[in-house]
Design an enzyme around this catalytic site. Structure first.
Site, short mmCIF file in Angstrom:
data_model
loop_
_atom_site.label_atom_id
_atom_site.label_comp_id
_atom_site.label_asym_id
_atom_site.label_seq_id
_atom_site.Cartn_x
_atom_site.Cartn_y
_atom_site.Cartn_z
N ARG A 1 13.23 -12.68 26.85
CA ARG A 1 14.67 -12.85 26.90
C ARG A 1 15.26 -12.33 27.99
NH1 ARG A 1 18.93 -11.95 22.17
NH2 ARG A 1 18.01 -14.09 21.40
N HIS B 1 18.30 -21.93 25.17
CA HIS B 1 17.82 -21.27 23.79
C HIS B 1 16.98 -22.07 23.04
CE1 HIS B 1 17.33 -17.80 21.16
NE2 HIS B 1 18.58 -17.88 20.47
N ARG C 1 14.30 -18.93 12.23
CA ARG C 1 13.80 -18.45 13.69
C ARG C 1 12.12 -17.89 13.59
NH1 ARG C 1 17.08 -16.91 17.11
NH2 ARG C 1 15.38 -17.13 18.58
N ASP D 1 29.42 -20.76 18.34
CA ASP D 1 28.56 -19.58 19.07
C ASP D 1 29.70 -18.95 19.40
OD1 ASP D 1 26.64 -17.95 20.14
OD2 ASP D 1 26.58 -19.42 21.95
N GLN E 1 15.98 -21.44 19.32
CA GLN E 1 17.11 -21.34 18.20
C GLN E 1 17.31 -22.91 17.89
OE1 GLN E 1 19.14 -18.94 17.27
NE2 GLN E 1 19.79 -20.44 15.80
N CYS F 1 24.48 -19.72 15.57
CA CYS F 1 23.16 -19.18 15.79
C CYS F 1 22.95 -17.49 15.50
CB CYS F 1 22.88 -19.51 17.44
SG CYS F 1 24.07 -18.98 18.34
N1 NVA Z 1 25.47 -17.57 23.70
C1 NVA Z 1 24.91 -16.40 22.97
C2 NVA Z 1 24.06 -16.77 22.04
C3 NVA Z 1 23.48 -15.36 21.27
C4 NVA Z 1 22.36 -15.90 20.56
C5 NVA Z 1 24.46 -15.31 24.09
O1 NVA Z 1 24.16 -15.70 25.09
O2 NVA Z 1 24.76 -14.21 24.06
N1 CP Z 2 20.58 -16.30 17.39
C1 CP Z 2 20.04 -15.43 18.14
O1 CP Z 2 19.13 -15.25 19.18
O2 CP Z 2 20.09 -14.10 17.81
P1 CP Z 2 19.75 -12.63 18.32
O3 CP Z 2 20.65 -12.61 19.66
O4 CP Z 2 20.08 -11.54 17.67
O5 CP Z 2 18.37 -12.65 18.80
#
Ligand code: NVA
Ligand code: CP
Length: 312
Positions: A100, A127, A293, A224, A130, A265
């Site tokens: 990530r 993502h 997940r 989101d 997800q 999410c």
């Molecule tokens: N759009 C959000 C998704 C978190 C799972 C981010 O990138 O922070």
């Molecule tokens: N939905 C998701 O990816 O959650 P986290 O950022 O907590 O991993």
């Protein structure tokens, strides 16, 4: 396909396989403990995570392996060691890498240099894992026949919006993104690619600036956070203002199909992108979605280790 780097890399057959296997892992989590027996999986994250980290570590354990969690500043990469060298070293110790980070190009480069499977656990652009969890959930609720249904994302045109349109297109769904225009619209290339995929699968990809039009008759309303990880704090006030008409409220939910559900999410900010009564209400499937997940990351690792994914 060695890696799962982008949602768009998946074929329809790959997605069906992953969703079916995830449904199996939901029923029998310890069905395949030989997959990673006596092996380790590196999980490298330069952004925070609750679900993806918990799901990844649990998925590895359920496949018989040991997760090795590496925070951004744990590695020499932060001190100038190259991505290529890092990828080659990790490949000598671990059997797979879940990553990530910010730039999609960094994940692509890890995939290029690693000899082991690399799985994208979120970038600024995408993502994929997800979306697999989302669609296991959607299939549990509505079954596999999605003809005539509409699946709408409402909010920031971010990584989730891109992945939502792309995965919907792969599955031949009617997908919509209702987002502001301009700075917080989805990336034009991501939309064009989703449309290109949909043209082959019989799906429909629609982008609108009207949240009510997007919500009308929808089977799913998805949202989101408005401030994503890495978004500049200096833009917060302006961004929240521009996004305020896109909040998922009771009124917006009232426009959906009779059996329409709410998804997110997570993490969520109640009172910003969604009203508490919606996300905590009867039509919300957020917990089931979150727990998938694990099942979907487990399915990704299982099929990547076996080399089962063909790619698009
Ligand atoms: N759009 C959000 C998704 C978190 C799972 C981010 O990138 O922070
Ligand atoms: N939905 C998701 O990816 O959650 P986290 O950022 O907590 O991993």
């Amino acid at each position: 396909m060695k890696d799962l780097l982008r949602t768009a890399d998946l074929s329809r057959a790959d997605v069906d396989l992953l969703l079916d296997t995830a449904a199996d892992f939901a029923k029998s989590p310890f069905r395949s403990t030989e997959t990673l027996a006596n092996r380790t999986v590196a999980i490298y994250m330069t952004k925070p995570s609750t679900r993806t980290r918990l799901a990844s570590e649990t998925a590895v354990a359920h496949l018989g392996g040991t997760p090795m969690f590496l925070r951004g500043d744990d590695l020499q990469i932060g001190r100038g060691e190259t991505i290529a060298d890092t990828a080659r070293v990790i490949s000598g110790f671990a059997s797979a890498l879940i990553v990530r980070t910010f730039k999609q190009s960094d994940v692509d480069e890890l995939g290029r240099w690693a000899s082991i499977p690399v799985l994208n656990g979120l970038t600024d652009d995408d993502h994929p894992t997800q979306l697999l969890a989302d669609w296991v959930t959607i299939r549990e609720v509505f079954g596999n026949d999605i003809a005539g249904r509409k699946f709408t994302y409402v909010g920031d045109g971010n990584n989730m919006a891109h992945a939502w349109l792309t995965m919907g297109a792969i599955l031949g769904a009617h997908v919509v993104a209702a987002t502001p225009s301009g700075k917080w619209a989805p990336d034009a290339n991501a939309v064009a690619q989703a449309k290109e995929i949909a043209a082959k699968t019989g799906g429909t990809v629609e982008v609108t600036n009207d949240p009510e039009a997007g919500a009308k008759g929808a089977s799913v309303i998805y949202t989101d956070v408005w401030m994503s990880m890495g978004d500049p704090e200096s833009e917060r006030q302006e961004k929240l203002k521009v996004l305020s008409p896109f909040a998922v409220t009771e009124q917006l939910m009232a426009l959906t199909a009779k059996d329409g559900i709410f998804m997110h999410c997570l993490p969520a900010h109640r009172g910003e992108e969604v009203e508490a009564s919606v996300i905590d209400g009867e039509r919300s499937y957020i917990w089931r979605e979150a727990f998938h997940r694990r099942t979907t990351i487990q399915a990704c690792l299982y099929h990547l280790m076996r080399g089962d994914l063909q790619g698009r």
